[in-house]
Design a protein around this motif. Structure first.
Motif, PDB file in Angstrom:
ATOM      1  N   UNK A  28      11.819  -4.038   4.032  1.00 48.94           N
ATOM      2  CA  UNK A  28      11.516  -2.792   4.707  1.00 48.94           C
ATOM      3  C   UNK A  28      12.921  -1.990   4.829  1.00 48.94           C
ATOM      4  N   UNK A  29      13.924  -2.685   5.157  1.00 48.78           N
ATOM      5  CA  UNK A  29      15.312  -2.178   5.572  1.00 48.78           C
ATOM      6  C   UNK A  29      15.874  -1.382   4.323  1.00 48.78           C
ATOM      7  N   UNK A  45       2.974   3.515   1.866  1.00 48.09           N
ATOM      8  CA  UNK A  45       3.993   4.578   1.964  1.00 48.09           C
ATOM      9  C   UNK A  45       4.606   4.106   3.417  1.00 48.09           C
ATOM     10  N   UNK A  46       6.079   4.512   3.433  1.00 46.65           N
ATOM     11  CA  UNK A  46       6.696   4.346   4.621  1.00 46.65           C
ATOM     12  C   UNK A  46       7.026   2.850   4.994  1.00 46.65           C
ATOM     13  N   UNK A  47       8.002   2.647   5.827  1.00 47.19           N
ATOM     14  CA  UNK A  47       8.720   1.119   5.854  1.00 47.19           C
ATOM     15  C   UNK A  47       7.544   0.394   6.793  1.00 47.19           C
ATOM     16  N   UNK A  48       6.701   0.974   7.353  1.00 40.57           N
ATOM     17  CA  UNK A  48       5.685   0.172   8.109  1.00 40.57           C
ATOM     18  C   UNK A  48       4.602  -0.326   7.228  1.00 40.57           C
ATOM     19  N   UNK A  49       4.299   0.399   6.372  1.00 36.26           N
ATOM     20  CA  UNK A  49       3.184  -0.021   5.315  1.00 36.26           C
ATOM     21  C   UNK A  49       4.001  -0.981   4.219  1.00 36.26           C
ATOM     22  N   UNK A  50       5.219  -0.734   3.947  1.00 37.00           N
ATOM     23  CA  UNK A  50       5.772  -1.865   2.926  1.00 37.00           C
ATOM     24  C   UNK A  50       6.235  -2.980   3.601  1.00 37.00           C
ATOM     25  N   UNK A  51       6.359  -2.919   5.120  1.00 39.38           N
ATOM     26  CA  UNK A  51       6.733  -4.337   5.656  1.00 39.38           C
ATOM     27  C   UNK A  51       5.302  -5.151   5.546  1.00 39.38           C
TER      28      UNK A  51
END
Length: 112
Positions: A28-29, A45-51
């Protein structure tokens, strides 16, 4: 990982391949706050969803990706990877299409 060095991948893409073998947080980073990952039609979409996407993938599969080709198409970096793992159809070659922004990944599209 010597293939990555031979390809001279841009730093954000090289960092992604390293993080992909680490933790979902590390993956995510590698992305911008509003980045989009399209994994064979599933959009995150976005780092939370990617994580969360990476957590699910890690829970379901183990795999390794070895980049073997890099090309540019406009503002995109297209990386071909040989992927071996515990998924149906393994091994297979996939295409990862990256758009970079400010030293991070703004979008990544995975296709087979």
């Amino acid at each position: 990982m010597s293939t990555q060095a031979a390809l001279h991948l841009p730093e954000p893409i090289s960092a992604y391949f390293v993080a992909d073998q680490q933790t979902p947080e590390a993956v995510a980073r590698c992305f911008t706050a509003q980045a989009v990952v399209n994994d064979v039609g599933q959009v995150h979409t976005g780092t939370d969803e990617i994580r969360a996407w990476k957590e699910k993938a890690n829970a379901k599969y183990t795999y390794t990706m070895t980049p073997f080709a890099l090309e540019r198409d406009g503002g995109f970096h297209i990386v071909r990877v040989h992927t071996v793992g515990t998924f149906k159809g393994s091994p297979l070659d996939m295409t990862l299409r990256f758009r970079l922004d400010g030293g991070l990944i703004a979008s990544m599209e995975i296709s087979v």
